[in-house]
Write a protein that holds these residues in place. Structure first.
Motif, PDB file in Angstrom:
ATOM      1  N   HIS A 145     -36.921 -20.820  -6.163  1.00 46.18           N
ATOM      2  CA  HIS A 145     -38.073 -20.518  -7.041  1.00 46.18           C
ATOM      3  C   HIS A 145     -38.859 -21.772  -7.390  1.00 46.18           C
ATOM      4  O   HIS A 145     -39.989 -21.681  -7.856  1.00 46.18           O
ATOM      5  CB  HIS A 145     -37.603 -19.834  -8.329  1.00 46.18           C
ATOM      6  CG  HIS A 145     -36.956 -20.774  -9.301  1.00 46.18           C
ATOM      7  ND1 HIS A 145     -35.687 -21.286  -9.114  1.00 46.18           N
ATOM      8  CD2 HIS A 145     -37.402 -21.316 -10.461  1.00 46.18           C
ATOM      9  CE1 HIS A 145     -35.385 -22.090 -10.123  1.00 46.18           C
ATOM     10  NE2 HIS A 145     -36.415 -22.127 -10.946  1.00 46.18           N
ATOM     11  N   ALA A 175     -34.073 -16.458 -10.755  1.00 47.02           N
ATOM     12  CA  ALA A 175     -35.370 -16.540 -11.442  1.00 47.02           C
ATOM     13  C   ALA A 175     -36.502 -15.882 -10.675  1.00 47.02           C
ATOM     14  O   ALA A 175     -37.611 -15.759 -11.199  1.00 47.02           O
ATOM     15  CB  ALA A 175     -35.722 -18.013 -11.699  1.00 47.02           C
ATOM     16  N   LEU A 177     -38.987 -13.237  -9.196  1.00 48.34           N
ATOM     17  CA  LEU A 177     -39.491 -11.885  -9.424  1.00 48.34           C
ATOM     18  C   LEU A 177     -39.565 -11.164  -8.081  1.00 48.34           C
ATOM     19  O   LEU A 177     -39.457 -11.789  -7.024  1.00 48.34           O
ATOM     20  CB  LEU A 177     -40.864 -11.942 -10.095  1.00 48.34           C
ATOM     21  CG  LEU A 177     -40.864 -12.683 -11.440  1.00 48.34           C
ATOM     22  CD1 LEU A 177     -42.291 -12.877 -11.945  1.00 48.34           C
ATOM     23  CD2 LEU A 177     -40.021 -11.935 -12.467  1.00 48.34           C
ATOM     24  N   MET A 178     -39.787  -9.860  -8.113  1.00 53.37           N
ATOM     25  CA  MET A 178     -39.748  -9.093  -6.859  1.00 53.37           C
ATOM     26  C   MET A 178     -40.857  -9.513  -5.902  1.00 53.37           C
ATOM     27  O   MET A 178     -40.628  -9.652  -4.694  1.00 53.37           O
ATOM     28  CB  MET A 178     -39.802  -7.593  -7.159  1.00 53.37           C
ATOM     29  CG  MET A 178     -38.504  -7.097  -7.793  1.00 53.37           C
ATOM     30  SD  MET A 178     -38.493  -5.308  -8.101  1.00 53.37           S
ATOM     31  CE  MET A 178     -39.407  -5.238  -9.656  1.00 53.37           C
ATOM     32  N   GLU A 179     -42.052  -9.723  -6.420  1.00 54.40           N
ATOM     33  CA  GLU A 179     -43.148 -10.114  -5.534  1.00 54.40           C
ATOM     34  C   GLU A 179     -42.909 -11.499  -4.935  1.00 54.40           C
ATOM     35  O   GLU A 179     -43.302 -11.775  -3.803  1.00 54.40           O
ATOM     36  CB  GLU A 179     -44.489 -10.075  -6.279  1.00 54.40           C
ATOM     37  CG  GLU A 179     -44.998  -8.663  -6.517  1.00 54.40           C
ATOM     38  CD  GLU A 179     -44.949  -7.802  -5.256  1.00 54.40           C
ATOM     39  OE1 GLU A 179     -45.525  -8.221  -4.239  1.00 54.40           O
ATOM     40  OE2 GLU A 179     -44.311  -6.736  -5.287  1.00 54.40           O
ATOM     41  N   GLU A 180     -42.287 -12.379  -5.723  1.00 57.30           N
ATOM     42  CA  GLU A 180     -41.965 -13.726  -5.220  1.00 57.30           C
ATOM     43  C   GLU A 180     -40.921 -13.646  -4.104  1.00 57.30           C
ATOM     44  O   GLU A 180     -40.994 -14.371  -3.107  1.00 57.30           O
ATOM     45  CB  GLU A 180     -41.465 -14.612  -6.361  1.00 57.30           C
ATOM     46  CG  GLU A 180     -42.537 -14.910  -7.409  1.00 57.30           C
ATOM     47  CD  GLU A 180     -41.996 -15.520  -8.695  1.00 57.30           C
ATOM     48  OE1 GLU A 180     -42.798 -16.086  -9.451  1.00 57.30           O
ATOM     49  OE2 GLU A 180     -40.769 -15.411  -8.957  1.00 57.30           O
ATOM     50  N   ARG A 182     -40.411 -11.060  -2.144  1.00 54.45           N
ATOM     51  CA  ARG A 182     -41.061 -10.476  -0.976  1.00 54.45           C
ATOM     52  C   ARG A 182     -41.877 -11.539  -0.229  1.00 54.45           C
ATOM     53  O   ARG A 182     -41.811 -11.644   0.987  1.00 54.45           O
ATOM     54  CB  ARG A 182     -41.989  -9.327  -1.420  1.00 54.45           C
ATOM     55  CG  ARG A 182     -42.476  -8.429  -0.302  1.00 54.45           C
ATOM     56  CD  ARG A 182     -43.412  -7.315  -0.802  1.00 54.45           C
ATOM     57  NE  ARG A 182     -42.844  -6.485  -1.843  1.00 54.45           N
ATOM     58  CZ  ARG A 182     -42.011  -5.466  -1.630  1.00 54.45           C
ATOM     59  NH1 ARG A 182     -41.671  -5.144  -0.400  1.00 54.45           N
ATOM     60  NH2 ARG A 182     -41.528  -4.769  -2.637  1.00 54.45           N
ATOM     61  N   LEU A 206     -32.317  -8.417 -11.723  1.00 56.74           N
ATOM     62  CA  LEU A 206     -32.999  -7.993 -10.500  1.00 56.74           C
ATOM     63  C   LEU A 206     -32.150  -8.231  -9.251  1.00 56.74           C
ATOM     64  O   LEU A 206     -32.688  -8.238  -8.136  1.00 56.74           O
ATOM     65  CB  LEU A 206     -34.349  -8.727 -10.373  1.00 56.74           C
ATOM     66  CG  LEU A 206     -35.341  -8.476 -11.512  1.00 56.74           C
ATOM     67  CD1 LEU A 206     -36.565  -9.391 -11.385  1.00 56.74           C
ATOM     68  CD2 LEU A 206     -35.790  -7.011 -11.544  1.00 56.74           C
ATOM     69  N   ALA A 209     -32.288  -5.188  -6.829  1.00 54.85           N
ATOM     70  CA  ALA A 209     -33.685  -4.916  -6.452  1.00 54.85           C
ATOM     71  C   ALA A 209     -34.221  -6.001  -5.522  1.00 54.85           C
ATOM     72  O   ALA A 209     -34.831  -5.712  -4.483  1.00 54.85           O
ATOM     73  CB  ALA A 209     -34.557  -4.813  -7.700  1.00 54.85           C
ATOM     74  N   VAL A 213     -35.588  -5.716  -1.736  1.00 54.37           N
ATOM     75  CA  VAL A 213     -36.922  -6.233  -1.390  1.00 54.37           C
ATOM     76  C   VAL A 213     -36.817  -7.230  -0.230  1.00 54.37           C
ATOM     77  O   VAL A 213     -37.633  -7.205   0.695  1.00 54.37           O
ATOM     78  CB  VAL A 213     -37.587  -6.891  -2.625  1.00 54.37           C
ATOM     79  CG1 VAL A 213     -38.789  -7.730  -2.227  1.00 54.37           C
ATOM     80  CG2 VAL A 213     -37.997  -5.817  -3.637  1.00 54.37           C
TER      81      VAL A 213
ATOM     82  N   MET B 178     -36.767   2.473  -5.825  1.00 56.47           N
ATOM     83  CA  MET B 178     -38.019   1.857  -6.289  1.00 56.47           C
ATOM     84  C   MET B 178     -39.249   2.563  -5.741  1.00 56.47           C
ATOM     85  O   MET B 178     -40.215   2.802  -6.466  1.00 56.47           O
ATOM     86  CB  MET B 178     -38.022   0.360  -5.951  1.00 56.47           C
ATOM     87  CG  MET B 178     -37.021  -0.426  -6.800  1.00 56.47           C
ATOM     88  SD  MET B 178     -37.040  -2.213  -6.467  1.00 56.47           S
ATOM     89  CE  MET B 178     -36.021  -2.280  -4.985  1.00 56.47           C
ATOM     90  N   LEU B 206     -30.822  -0.644 -10.898  1.00 56.16           N
ATOM     91  CA  LEU B 206     -32.265  -0.812 -10.731  1.00 56.16           C
ATOM     92  C   LEU B 206     -33.025  -0.579 -12.040  1.00 56.16           C
ATOM     93  O   LEU B 206     -34.239  -0.360 -12.030  1.00 56.16           O
ATOM     94  CB  LEU B 206     -32.780   0.142  -9.646  1.00 56.16           C
ATOM     95  CG  LEU B 206     -32.177  -0.062  -8.246  1.00 56.16           C
ATOM     96  CD1 LEU B 206     -32.641   1.052  -7.295  1.00 56.16           C
ATOM     97  CD2 LEU B 206     -32.577  -1.423  -7.678  1.00 56.16           C
ATOM     98  N   ALA B 209     -35.780  -3.251 -12.587  1.00 57.83           N
ATOM     99  CA  ALA B 209     -36.714  -3.239 -11.456  1.00 57.83           C
ATOM    100  C   ALA B 209     -37.577  -1.980 -11.467  1.00 57.83           C
ATOM    101  O   ALA B 209     -38.805  -2.048 -11.321  1.00 57.83           O
ATOM    102  CB  ALA B 209     -35.947  -3.335 -10.140  1.00 57.83           C
ATOM    103  N   ARG B 247     -42.223 -13.243 -17.835  1.00 55.03           N
ATOM    104  CA  ARG B 247     -42.391 -14.043 -16.601  1.00 55.03           C
ATOM    105  C   ARG B 247     -43.430 -13.422 -15.676  1.00 55.03           C
ATOM    106  O   ARG B 247     -44.063 -14.136 -14.886  1.00 55.03           O
ATOM    107  CB  ARG B 247     -41.057 -14.181 -15.860  1.00 55.03           C
ATOM    108  CG  ARG B 247     -40.167 -15.273 -16.460  1.00 55.03           C
ATOM    109  CD  ARG B 247     -38.911 -15.475 -15.628  1.00 55.03           C
ATOM    110  NE  ARG B 247     -39.166 -16.081 -14.334  1.00 55.03           N
ATOM    111  CZ  ARG B 247     -39.134 -17.384 -14.074  1.00 55.03           C
ATOM    112  NH1 ARG B 247     -38.850 -18.235 -15.028  1.00 55.03           N
ATOM    113  NH2 ARG B 247     -39.373 -17.834 -12.864  1.00 55.03           N
TER     114      ARG B 247
END
Lengths: 338, 338
Positions: A145, A175, A177-180, A182, A206, A209, A213, B178, B206, B209, B247
């Protein structure tokens, strides 16, 4: 999104007996390791990792002495595995190339070489050596991260160029996040020819999850630990991941019930401190701090009578990374004197 | 994806003192409820829900007797809240319109009317009554994983037509993946004029998430419980959710530290059985079973000497829903005699 991944068999690497060492202060008995390994093998886990939490030769004053020697642990688990491959972790600077030779002699199949996410170059000789020995060789970019995706890709390409069969996005602080997740895993998958892996911690809740991802984004290998047994809030809990993979149509080949039995009957009863996303573990993810700093921080907080959350926020602010464990006491002392 | 949601203030509904009742067999003391409510109010939670786990009048032989009367709980928490609104849950058939009158008289601001996801029509008189009394009125479509999205939308539109200010996608079994969450919440957001809510359980790990996914998909209100305190593996853990929202740049207005203190110092020490994704709780999500069936199932398994996982798989196969608690014993008996 899952249809594209449903035909690919995902390789699963279990960390219960390596990252899980952190959760126990490195005090597994050999019998406990064997009991866990037996269940992992029964569940058809692809790779079982055994090492000190901080890798080969981590057994030391700075990183914490383990109850037994690496040799005792590795040989006992090696004798137990019929299906799974055996892995060991190595952090250059703690372990050396000689330790890789020894690991191979003890029957280790996979060597995972871990560096901070901007220091791939220090892994060169170890990754090259692993390849030369014919080992399945993995590069591990920790605290992923902390660096922008473009730089992470550059570092991953270095590891690939040294000969890694697989390079990991390693969310050591839990640390991401899901978009990070991905974005980072997808970028490595796009840029590399070799396999891409994903390892994380459940500090922000997470764990499962982000692993799903990562698989959607193209990860070929993923890590988990039974009952999450690992540093901080633990790793992605493996039995939960496998249940979600089954429901999602992601092929892992693992069997669910032996993992649940292992979690409920063997691993969770061993946890002196429950491995969960409680306040301090959550703060690791929130502040972006290396998960294995948790127990060190709680001890320092108690010793100096300061709030462990304040220590963690300060460690995050200073960008402390693995190897700087001695700074935890310094920060606690400073906070005390404020 | 988060930029579109970052300007909207998300309403947060805490379920620690309602869904959390399930985790304690409905045995909170009044003092414990007050201690939790004080912290929730300090953290600026928008809505605090207090009821028997199965809603007003759930205090009964079939659903389990609570340690105190609803009036004792609600009046004590009402006196404590300075910032937060007070909510109560009602399941038509367990509670009646008269209970809504009484709830309003005790100072309840929000009435949440819950039905199985295909039975919105039984909520008509209760939702209409809530509106007539001037209450913030919410429809709750439970076990949302059991029905296709188009049908869920049709049911949600019924609740909206009765006057609901908000209609929830309620993942009572913690079984939604999800993408399923994104699809269902997004479809309701698209089809309704009123607010859309999301409530879930952490049975597949989940919880956080899916709540983030729901917010990204347009949810206006979300539920959580401190330390996850709720049925099964618990609800979305509120303090973890708020850390992730911070975050992510999702505006909630809640304060993190009072929630962490409440989780670590008040709620988790109350849990006789740790609220976590252990084997049986995981099986709820895996089999798609109502989360509040967990303790009933464990008791039945022990009584008849059968594997609780087998009971849960059978309950899922038969499509059992809330209100059919008596079938758990029947299934256990049948499995025993096989």
């Amino acid at each position: 999104m899952t249809t594209s991944t449903s035909s690919k068999k995902i390789l699963v690497n279990d960390c219960t007996l390596r990252d899980g060492m952190h959760a126990l202060g490195h005090q597994y008995s050999v019998e406990q390791m064997v009991a866990v390994a037996r269940k992992l093998d029964e569940a058809k886990v692809d790779i079982v990792e055994v090492s000190h939490g901080d890798g080969l030769q981590g057994n030391s004053f700075n990183y914490g002495f383990s109850a037994h020697t690496e040799r005792e642990y590795i040989e006992a688990v090696r004798a137990e595995l019929k299906y799974a491959r055996l892995a060991a972790l190595l952090l250059p600077g703690i372990g050396t190339r000689a330790d890789i030779d020894e690991a191979k002699a003890m029957g280790v199949d996979t060597i995972r070489v871990a560096t901070h996410c901007t220091e791939a170059d220090v892994a060169r000789q170890h990754i090259e050596h692993g390849r030369k020995l014919g080992l399945d060789t993995v590069g591990f970019l920790m605290m992923a991260h902390m660096t922008p995706t473009a730089e992470l890709v550059r570092q991953a390409k270095l590891m690939e160029s040294y000969g890694a069969h697989c390079v990991y996005v390693t969310d050591s602080a839990g640390a991401l996040l899901m978009e990070e997740t991905r974005e980072k895993v997808g970028a490595l998958r796009e840029a590399l020819e070799c396999q891409v892996g994903f390892h994380n911690h459940n500090n922000l809740g997470l764990g499962v999850a982000n692993t799903i991802v990562a698989i959607e984004a193209g990860a070929d290998r993923v890590d988990g630990s039974v009952a999450g047994m690992g540093a901080g809030a633990g790793n992605c809990p493996l039995e939960v991941l496998i249940a979600v993979c089954e429901r999602t149509g992601i092929a892992t080949g693992l069997e669910l019930y032996p993992l649940i039995d292992c979690a409920d009957q063997i691993v969770r009863p061993l946890q002196r401190r429950p491995v969960q996303t409680d306040g301090n573990a959550l703060m690791l993810g929130y502040a972006g701090v290396y998960s294995s700093f948790l127990l060190h921080t709680e001890r320092a907080a108690e010793r100096f009578g300061v709030d462990p959350r304040d220590i963690l926020v300060e460690l995050g602010r200073r960008g402390m990374v693995g190897g700087q464990e001695d700074m935890i006491l310094d920060v606690a002392m400073e906070l005390k004197s404020r």
